[in-house]
Design a protein around this motif. Structure first.
Motif, PDB file in Angstrom:
ATOM      1  N   LYS A  22       0.833  -1.213   0.000  1.00 11.61           N
ATOM      2  CA  LYS A  22       0.000   0.000   0.000  1.00 11.61           C
ATOM      3  C   LYS A  22       0.869   1.265   0.000  1.00 11.61           C
ATOM      4  O   LYS A  22       0.654   2.184  -0.784  1.00 11.61           O
ATOM      5  N   THR A  25       2.864   1.439  -3.520  1.00  6.08           N
ATOM      6  CA  THR A  25       2.105   1.695  -4.747  1.00  6.08           C
ATOM      7  C   THR A  25       1.371   3.039  -4.715  1.00  6.08           C
ATOM      8  O   THR A  25       1.307   3.718  -5.721  1.00  6.08           O
ATOM      9  N   THR A  26       0.841   3.413  -3.540  1.00  2.00           N
ATOM     10  CA  THR A  26       0.156   4.711  -3.484  1.00  2.00           C
ATOM     11  C   THR A  26       1.160   5.824  -3.168  1.00  2.00           C
ATOM     12  O   THR A  26       0.795   6.994  -3.138  1.00  2.00           O
ATOM     13  N   ARG A  27       2.409   5.444  -2.911  1.00  3.60           N
ATOM     14  CA  ARG A  27       3.465   6.377  -2.512  1.00  3.60           C
ATOM     15  C   ARG A  27       2.961   7.304  -1.409  1.00  3.60           C
ATOM     16  O   ARG A  27       3.175   8.510  -1.433  1.00  3.60           O
ATOM     17  N   SER A  28       2.267   6.685  -0.453  1.00  4.22           N
ATOM     18  CA  SER A  28       1.652   7.485   0.596  1.00  4.22           C
ATOM     19  C   SER A  28       1.354   6.628   1.821  1.00  4.22           C
ATOM     20  O   SER A  28       1.126   5.431   1.713  1.00  4.22           O
ATOM     21  N   CYS A  29       1.387   7.264   2.975  1.00  4.75           N
ATOM     22  CA  CYS A  29       0.974   6.539   4.178  1.00  4.75           C
ATOM     23  C   CYS A  29      -0.295   7.171   4.735  1.00  4.75           C
ATOM     24  O   CYS A  29      -0.576   7.125   5.928  1.00  4.75           O
ATOM     25  N   ARG A  30      -1.039   7.782   3.847  1.00  4.95           N
ATOM     26  CA  ARG A  30      -2.313   8.378   4.233  1.00  4.95           C
ATOM     27  C   ARG A  30      -3.243   7.311   4.831  1.00  4.95           C
ATOM     28  O   ARG A  30      -3.316   6.195   4.320  1.00  4.95           O
ATOM     29  N   TYR A  82       7.898   9.004   3.133  1.00 10.49           N
ATOM     30  CA  TYR A  82       6.576   9.521   2.771  1.00 10.49           C
ATOM     31  C   TYR A  82       6.000  10.388   3.870  1.00 10.49           C
ATOM     32  O   TYR A  82       4.786  10.473   4.053  1.00 10.49           O
ATOM     33  N   THR A  85       2.990  12.794   3.556  1.00  6.00           N
ATOM     34  CA  THR A  85       1.655  12.228   3.362  1.00  6.00           C
ATOM     35  C   THR A  85       1.023  11.780   4.685  1.00  6.00           C
ATOM     36  O   THR A  85      -0.090  11.276   4.715  1.00  6.00           O
ATOM     37  N   GLU A 145      -9.139   3.621   2.588  1.00 11.48           N
ATOM     38  CA  GLU A 145      -8.848   3.033   1.290  1.00 11.48           C
ATOM     39  C   GLU A 145      -9.036   1.519   1.427  1.00 11.48           C
ATOM     40  O   GLU A 145      -8.734   0.952   2.481  1.00 11.48           O
ATOM     41  N   ILE A 147      -7.361  -0.961   0.254  1.00 16.79           N
ATOM     42  CA  ILE A 147      -6.123  -1.699   0.548  1.00 16.79           C
ATOM     43  C   ILE A 147      -5.791  -1.628   2.059  1.00 16.79           C
ATOM     44  O   ILE A 147      -5.348  -2.610   2.650  1.00 16.79           O
ATOM     45  N   THR A 148      -6.072  -0.492   2.656  1.00 13.25           N
ATOM     46  CA  THR A 148      -5.823  -0.341   4.095  1.00 13.25           C
ATOM     47  C   THR A 148      -6.746  -1.261   4.894  1.00 13.25           C
ATOM     48  O   THR A 148      -6.337  -1.841   5.907  1.00 13.25           O
TER      49      THR A 148
END
Lengths: 212, 10
Positions: A22, A25-30, A82, A85, A145, A147-148
């Motif tokens: 996650k 691929t999303t380049r984020s830890c949102r 990241y 994010t 999300e 995936i999360t």
């Protein structure tokens, strides 16, 4: 090693791979709680200190290294790579309320009053509540999300599988681990609300959204 | 009940 235990461990392994996937691929830890991830690092390090003085099996050794390594890597990705994010203003759960009581519980409930045993107990108690900052964050944002949610489901299912494993071991080996069992049941219990939404919404192809 | 002494779980 039995079937339930193996399924539990594989689920745990899968959860971490989903988490790293996650982030990459999303380049984020949102949507992820840094606090929960930091607690997992504390859990793994305090529990797996026996890596340095006790050999169990190659499986045990590799898994322990993987859990320590991957949790530190996750923390690094969130803190540095990241970092922009991550929004600390929604990750506001007070972890002192978790660490303090777990430390006290570990001092009271342990199998031997030694540094390694108290730290082991502490890690078991802390693991059972380490997900709370993440669930609290989810509650605040009200959505996640997909995936999360897969990550959280795999992480929740892991300890749930340990419960039949303990029952099985009681009947086949005649041993019990009351500290792990009580904490493990509590840990699984914390996921029940999440599981309900996950299985009734996400698994039906809907977005994870909490009722307002 | 005998408690697990040699911890082999993760």
């Amino acid at each position: 090693m039995n079937f339930f235990r193996l399924l539990g461990d594989l689920s745990h392994l899968a959860s971490i791979l989903i988490l790293l996937h996650k982030i990459k691929t999303t380049r984020s830890c949102r949507g992820l709680s840094f606090k929960t991830q930091a607690l997992y690092v504390a859990v793994f390090i305090t529990r797996y200190l026996d890596l340095t003085y006790r050999w169990v099996s190659l499986y045990n050794f590799v898994m322990k290294l993987f859990f320590i390594g991957s949790s530190c890597a996750t923390l690094y990705l969130m803190r540095y790579k990241y970092c922009p994010t991550h929004d600390p203003s929604i990750d506001t759960f007070k972890i002192e309320y978790l660490v303090g009581p777990c430390a006290i519980l570990a001092l009271i409930f342990n199998y031997k009053f030694s540094v390694s045993e108290v730290l082991w107990s502490f890690s078991i108690f802390l693991e059972s509540v380490a997900i709370l900052p993440q669930l609290f964050m989810l509650q605040r944002t009200g959505e996640a999300e997909t995936i999360t949610t897969h990550y959280l489901a795999a992480l929740g299912i892991y300890r749930a599988f340990y419960i039949p494993n303990w029952i099985y071991r009681y009947f086949t080996e005649g041993v019990v681990d009351p500290i792990a069992i009580v904490a493990g049941i509590a840990q699984t219990g914390l996921y029940l609300d999440f599981f309900y939404v996950y299985f009734t919404k996400v698994m039906q192809g809907e977005k994870f959204e909490l009722p307002a | 009940l005998p408690v697990v002494t040699e911890k082999d779980e993760l």
